[in-house]
Design a protein around this motif. Structure first.
Motif, PDB file in Angstrom:
ATOM      1  N   GLY A  26       8.788   2.030   6.809  1.00 29.17           N
ATOM      2  CA  GLY A  26       7.482   2.078   6.161  1.00 29.17           C
ATOM      3  C   GLY A  26       7.062   0.695   5.677  1.00 29.17           C
ATOM      4  O   GLY A  26       7.892  -0.208   5.501  1.00 29.17           O
ATOM      5  N   ARG A  27       5.781   0.541   5.479  1.00 32.92           N
ATOM      6  CA  ARG A  27       5.252  -0.725   4.973  1.00 32.92           C
ATOM      7  C   ARG A  27       3.976  -0.446   4.174  1.00 32.92           C
ATOM      8  O   ARG A  27       3.073   0.241   4.665  1.00 32.92           O
ATOM      9  CB  ARG A  27       4.955  -1.686   6.114  1.00 32.92           C
ATOM     10  N   THR A  28       3.927  -0.980   2.952  1.00 30.48           N
ATOM     11  CA  THR A  28       2.745  -0.872   2.105  1.00 30.48           C
ATOM     12  C   THR A  28       2.216  -2.273   1.834  1.00 30.48           C
ATOM     13  O   THR A  28       2.973  -3.152   1.411  1.00 30.48           O
ATOM     14  CB  THR A  28       3.053  -0.158   0.782  1.00 30.48           C
ATOM     15  N   ILE A  29       0.929  -2.474   2.092  1.00 25.85           N
ATOM     16  CA  ILE A  29       0.324  -3.798   1.958  1.00 25.85           C
ATOM     17  C   ILE A  29      -0.771  -3.742   0.907  1.00 25.85           C
ATOM     18  O   ILE A  29      -1.640  -2.860   0.949  1.00 25.85           O
ATOM     19  CB  ILE A  29      -0.267  -4.283   3.295  1.00 25.85           C
ATOM     20  N   THR A  30      -0.720  -4.654  -0.033  1.00 26.59           N
ATOM     21  CA  THR A  30      -1.768  -4.800  -1.030  1.00 26.59           C
ATOM     22  C   THR A  30      -2.294  -6.231  -0.988  1.00 26.59           C
ATOM     23  O   THR A  30      -1.645  -7.133  -0.451  1.00 26.59           O
ATOM     24  CB  THR A  30      -1.261  -4.482  -2.447  1.00 26.59           C
ATOM     25  N   MET A  55      -3.583 -13.663  -1.901  1.00 27.64           N
ATOM     26  CA  MET A  55      -2.185 -13.243  -1.858  1.00 27.64           C
ATOM     27  C   MET A  55      -2.041 -11.798  -1.394  1.00 27.64           C
ATOM     28  O   MET A  55      -2.629 -10.880  -1.975  1.00 27.64           O
ATOM     29  CB  MET A  55      -1.539 -13.396  -3.229  1.00 27.64           C
ATOM     30  N   PHE A  56      -1.239 -11.632  -0.318  1.00 27.56           N
ATOM     31  CA  PHE A  56      -0.824 -10.307   0.129  1.00 27.56           C
ATOM     32  C   PHE A  56       0.553 -10.010  -0.457  1.00 27.56           C
ATOM     33  O   PHE A  56       1.396 -10.906  -0.584  1.00 27.56           O
ATOM     34  CB  PHE A  56      -0.710 -10.250   1.654  1.00 27.56           C
ATOM     35  N   SER A  57       0.805  -8.726  -0.743  1.00 27.17           N
ATOM     36  CA  SER A  57       2.145  -8.254  -1.092  1.00 27.17           C
ATOM     37  C   SER A  57       2.524  -7.166  -0.101  1.00 27.17           C
ATOM     38  O   SER A  57       1.741  -6.233   0.141  1.00 27.17           O
ATOM     39  CB  SER A  57       2.190  -7.706  -2.524  1.00 27.17           C
ATOM     40  N   MET A  58       3.721  -7.317   0.481  1.00 26.59           N
ATOM     41  CA  MET A  58       4.192  -6.365   1.477  1.00 26.59           C
ATOM     42  C   MET A  58       5.504  -5.754   1.014  1.00 26.59           C
ATOM     43  O   MET A  58       6.480  -6.476   0.783  1.00 26.59           O
ATOM     44  CB  MET A  58       4.413  -7.048   2.830  1.00 26.59           C
ATOM     45  N   THR A  59       5.520  -4.442   0.883  1.00 23.02           N
ATOM     46  CA  THR A  59       6.739  -3.725   0.532  1.00 23.02           C
ATOM     47  C   THR A  59       7.233  -2.986   1.775  1.00 23.02           C
ATOM     48  O   THR A  59       6.555  -2.061   2.271  1.00 23.02           O
ATOM     49  CB  THR A  59       6.499  -2.732  -0.618  1.00 23.02           C
ATOM     50  N   GLN A  60       8.372  -3.412   2.285  1.00 21.63           N
ATOM     51  CA  GLN A  60       8.969  -2.776   3.459  1.00 21.63           C
ATOM     52  C   GLN A  60      10.060  -1.804   3.013  1.00 21.63           C
ATOM     53  O   GLN A  60      10.849  -2.127   2.109  1.00 21.63           O
ATOM     54  CB  GLN A  60       9.599  -3.821   4.384  1.00 21.63           C
ATOM     55  N   SER A  61      10.107  -0.665   3.651  1.00 26.94           N
ATOM     56  CA  SER A  61      11.113   0.338   3.292  1.00 26.94           C
ATOM     57  C   SER A  61      11.776   0.898   4.541  1.00 26.94           C
ATOM     58  O   SER A  61      11.191   0.893   5.633  1.00 26.94           O
ATOM     59  CB  SER A  61      10.478   1.483   2.493  1.00 26.94           C
ATOM     60  N   VAL A  62      13.020   1.369   4.371  1.00 23.05           N
ATOM     61  CA  VAL A  62      13.764   2.023   5.453  1.00 23.05           C
ATOM     62  C   VAL A  62      14.464   3.239   4.856  1.00 23.05           C
ATOM     63  O   VAL A  62      15.148   3.130   3.819  1.00 23.05           O
ATOM     64  CB  VAL A  62      14.817   1.099   6.087  1.00 23.05           C
ATOM     65  N   TRP A  84      -5.932 -25.740   4.090  1.00 23.82           N
ATOM     66  CA  TRP A  84      -5.526 -24.334   4.161  1.00 23.82           C
ATOM     67  C   TRP A  84      -4.015 -24.252   4.373  1.00 23.82           C
ATOM     68  O   TRP A  84      -3.388 -25.165   4.901  1.00 23.82           O
ATOM     69  CB  TRP A  84      -6.252 -23.622   5.309  1.00 23.82           C
ATOM     70  N   GLN A  85      -3.451 -23.118   4.003  1.00 16.61           N
ATOM     71  CA  GLN A  85      -2.020 -22.942   4.217  1.00 16.61           C
ATOM     72  C   GLN A  85      -1.673 -21.461   4.290  1.00 16.61           C
ATOM     73  O   GLN A  85      -2.366 -20.603   3.727  1.00 16.61           O
ATOM     74  CB  GLN A  85      -1.213 -23.602   3.095  1.00 16.61           C
ATOM     75  N   ALA A  86      -0.585 -21.172   5.006  1.00 14.69           N
ATOM     76  CA  ALA A  86       0.002 -19.837   5.061  1.00 14.69           C
ATOM     77  C   ALA A  86       1.450 -19.968   4.613  1.00 14.69           C
ATOM     78  O   ALA A  86       2.224 -20.716   5.221  1.00 14.69           O
ATOM     79  CB  ALA A  86      -0.084 -19.260   6.471  1.00 14.69           C
ATOM     80  N   ILE A  87       1.825 -19.267   3.550  1.00 13.27           N
ATOM     81  CA  ILE A  87       3.120 -19.455   2.892  1.00 13.27           C
ATOM     82  C   ILE A  87       3.810 -18.110   2.704  1.00 13.27           C
ATOM     83  O   ILE A  87       3.203 -17.146   2.203  1.00 13.27           O
ATOM     84  CB  ILE A  87       2.944 -20.123   1.510  1.00 13.27           C
ATOM     85  N   THR A 146      10.223  -6.283  -1.308  1.00 14.15           N
ATOM     86  CA  THR A 146       8.836  -6.752  -1.449  1.00 14.15           C
ATOM     87  C   THR A 146       8.780  -8.267  -1.304  1.00 14.15           C
ATOM     88  O   THR A 146       9.568  -8.982  -1.938  1.00 14.15           O
ATOM     89  CB  THR A 146       8.252  -6.343  -2.811  1.00 14.15           C
ATOM     90  N   THR A 147       7.907  -8.737  -0.472  1.00 12.47           N
ATOM     91  CA  THR A 147       7.668 -10.175  -0.312  1.00 12.47           C
ATOM     92  C   THR A 147       6.162 -10.421  -0.394  1.00 12.47           C
ATOM     93  O   THR A 147       5.360  -9.481  -0.381  1.00 12.47           O
ATOM     94  CB  THR A 147       8.206 -10.690   1.035  1.00 12.47           C
ATOM     95  N   GLN A 148       5.795 -11.685  -0.465  1.00 10.63           N
ATOM     96  CA  GLN A 148       4.386 -12.042  -0.567  1.00 10.63           C
ATOM     97  C   GLN A 148       4.002 -13.027   0.539  1.00 10.63           C
ATOM     98  O   GLN A 148       4.841 -13.774   1.054  1.00 10.63           O
ATOM     99  CB  GLN A 148       4.086 -12.663  -1.935  1.00 10.63           C
ATOM    100  N   LEU A 149       2.731 -13.021   0.857  1.00 10.90           N
ATOM    101  CA  LEU A 149       2.157 -13.955   1.825  1.00 10.90           C
ATOM    102  C   LEU A 149       0.884 -14.539   1.227  1.00 10.90           C
ATOM    103  O   LEU A 149      -0.048 -13.797   0.900  1.00 10.90           O
ATOM    104  CB  LEU A 149       1.840 -13.260   3.153  1.00 10.90           C
TER     105      LEU A 149
END
Length: 618
Positions: free
Chosen positions: A181-185, A191-198, A280-283, A325-328
């Motif tokens: 699963g993946r939840t994106i906010t 800033m994106f926050s991505m929570t990945q689950s298994v 600009w940047q992607a981190i 959870t990680t961020q982009l």
């Protein structure tokens, strides 16, 4: 040649040489080249191959082809979730779950109000493919085909379009007992926050490792390749900043553990990594609760660069689940926003702006400029306000300098007498000079200190104006609508009164037919010189006569905001010097010196109250 003139010529010549070398070797960058969408790329490029490492090593998953497509074709190749926030719009591809379509609403490619908004990320298949993805690398108990890869089609299980306060959820069942699963906010900025689950519903434990990746297909087409600007990878690892150029990534040695050219930092306790360009940047920003590995990799066969974060391998027992959870960050390098993210826990995020070697000056200078602009609301006037404050801070040094210069003028007759008495005996003359300076408490070196102090300040302000996005397309008044660009006026457009442009910045024509601001710069430098009589030495006289106009042409293609600073600095310096010298009993003969500059003989000492009558009448 008296000591005062020696020091002034030395300091001015030093400034001139340093700036001239910089200008010749590292000219202002060319304008951005448009992307026409016709460049071919490799059809078998393993764009999304997960870099193997540690316990979760395994073969790379299958990948999508990368034949060149138009942007619309690439966007229609897979179902998508729309993104719409106050700061950007775009979409997420359900094929691979990539964040690969992003446009920044608040920024346009040019100052034209109808210009397209800036494109931040682009999907695979286009010539400028640049995107982010997350996933899991397979370890023991699970095959690589059983973890989601770049060609995995996710299903949206919750949410509509992704927006602030409206997250979206994705799910994928591998058919072997594991559900991913993946939840994106997304927040109100970048800033994106991505929570990945298994969830492991299988009969055996599985071992997998979560990763994040930013992928850049070949070096960007619009690289500026300018000495003062870093473009490429930027990272923080355990508090240490690392800036890596694109070429350095491509020239890295092959790392056997990662299976390709790679620069690896293992066991990072807190940090981030990604790609940056001018504005600009992607981190990628992993959770700071556990250590992770970060790497920059390059595939020479496919000409693809990656910034990768890989968290520790996890073993998931039967019936158990895990999530990470990680961020982009994907957007503009706005100082205030980066500062807020840093305050919220992203370590040293402000350092993703390229502050340069003089960071101890550029950071406070920008902070001060930013605060002034918050009050004034106009960057042009804010630069002038900044100049006033800098000159106020340097006033004690300037005061001592100009007092010393006034005293040197008073000692001129005695110095001439010493030179006459010493004749060709230079040692005797120098000893006499030192005794004279000591007796009258005069420091001959004080006159050049303000000029020397201006060199690092000038470079630091140039850095601030060039690299910070707050100066990009910042208007002043009238035709001066971009303080980060050269003066937009020239005789070609009748100094802004005609509706057409000027010669290309950096061209010979632009250097010759300069604008209003460089002209004012040359005049302000020339007037500042006229506070003192022209030197009697012909060489000195020639140097002083040409220097304002050389600077005028040399700085004509620099950012107009920097020229505004220099004009303001010269004007304030002129006023300070005039008033301080008058307070010491020395009245500069400004008009007399101006008239003397147009005569064959210099007006050497007409305003020296202690000079012999025969000299004062020259």
């Amino acid at each position: 040649m008296d000591e005062q003139n020696k020091n002034l010529i030395l300091a001015t010549a030093l400034s001139f040489v340093v700036i001239l070398i910089w200008f010749v070797l590292f000219p202002p960058p060319d304008s951005e080249a448009p992307v026409d969408g016709t460049v071919q790329t490799s059809a078998d490029a393993p764009a999304d191959a997960v870099v193997p490492a540690g316990q979760a090593d395994g073969p790379a998953p299958a990948v999508l082809g990368t034949a060149v497509q138009t942007r619309d074709e690439a966007l229609q190749a897979a179902p998508r979730i729309q993104i719409d926030t106050p700061r950007f719009k775009g979409s997420i591809s359900l094929l691979g779950g990539r964040i690969d379509d992003l446009h920044l609403k608040g920024y346009r490619t040019t100052t034209d109000p109808d210009a397209p908004i800036v494109t931040m990320l682009s999907p695979q298949g286009t010539t400028d493919a640049y995107y982010a993805l997350q996933g899991w690398a397979a370890g023991s108990g699970i095959s690589p085909e059983a973890v989601p890869g770049p060609d995995t089609e996710w299903a949206q299980t919750a949410g509509g379009a992704l927006s602030v306060g409206n997250p979206v959820s994705l799910s994928w069942d591998n058919g072997a007992g594991q559900i991913f699963g993946r939840t994106i906010t997304v927040d109100e900025n970048f800033m994106f926050s991505m929570t990945q689950s298994v969830t492991n519903n299988g009969t055996d434990p599985v071992t997998i490792a979560p990763y994040g990746m930013i992928v850049q297909h070949s070096q960007p087409d619009d690289l500026e390749n300018f000495f003062i600007l870093h473009e490429g990878a930027v990272a923080i690892a355990d508090g240490e900043l690392a800036e890596t150029d694109w070429d350095d990534i491509a020239e890295a040695e092959v790392n056997p553990a990662w299976g390709r050219q790679a620069i690896v930092q293992k066991g990072v306790s807190e940090g981030w990594i990604g790609f940056t360009d001018h504005f600009w940047q992607a981190i990628l920003i992993p959770n700071a609760d556990q250590p992770f590995d970060q790497a920059l990799t390059y595939d020479a066969r496919s000409d693809i660069y990656r910034a990768v974060t890989r968290l520790p391998t996890q073993t998931i027992a039967t019936g158990a689940s895990t999530e990470i959870t990680t961020q982009l960050f994907a957007g503009a390098k706005e100082w205030a926003i980066l500062r807020d993210y840093e305050t919220a826990g992203v370590p040293k995020f402000i350092d993703s702006i390229d502050w340069g070697w003089f960071f101890f000056l550029t950071k406070p200078i920008f902070w001060l400029l930013h605060e002034i602009n918050k009050l004034i609301g106009n960057m042009g006037w804010s630069i002038i306000g900044l100049t006033l404050i800098i000159k106020a801070l340097l006033f004690p040094l300037a005061y001592k300098s100009y007092v010393s210069m006034a005293k040197m003028k008073e000692l001129q007759p005695e110095m001439e007498k010493l030179k006459k008495d010493a004749g060709d005996d230079r040692q005797k003359m120098q000893q006499g000079m030192m005794e004279l300076y000591k007796k009258n408490k005069v420091n001959p070196a004080a006159g050049c200190l303000p000029i020397l102090m201006q060199i690092p300040i000038f470079f630091s302000l140039y850095k601030v104006i060039f690299v910070t996005i707050e100066l990009r397309h910042a208007p002043w008044f009238g035709v001066f609508n971009d303080l980060s660009a050269p003066d937009p006026t020239s005789i070609f457009n009748f100094y802004g009164f005609a509706p057409w442009g000027t010669p290309e910045p950096g061209s010979i024509m632009a250097l010759v037919f300069i604008g209003i601001l460089p002209l004012l710069l040359g005049i302000s430098m020339w007037l500042q010189q006229k506070l003192n009589p022209a030197p009697t030495d012909p060489t000195q006289q020639m140097i002083f006569a040409w220097m304002p106009w050389v600077f005028m042409f040399m700085l004509g293609s620099f950012a107009s905001g920097l020229v505004v600073y220099w004009i303001a600095n010269n004007t304030i310096t002129f006023t300070q010097q005039y008033l301080i010298m008058r307070s010491q009993g020395y009245k500069p003969d400004l008009m007399g010196n101006i008239k003397g500059s147009f005569s064959r003989k210099p007006k050497a000492a007409a305003n020296d109250p202690k000079a012999p009558a025969s000299k004062s009448k020259k």
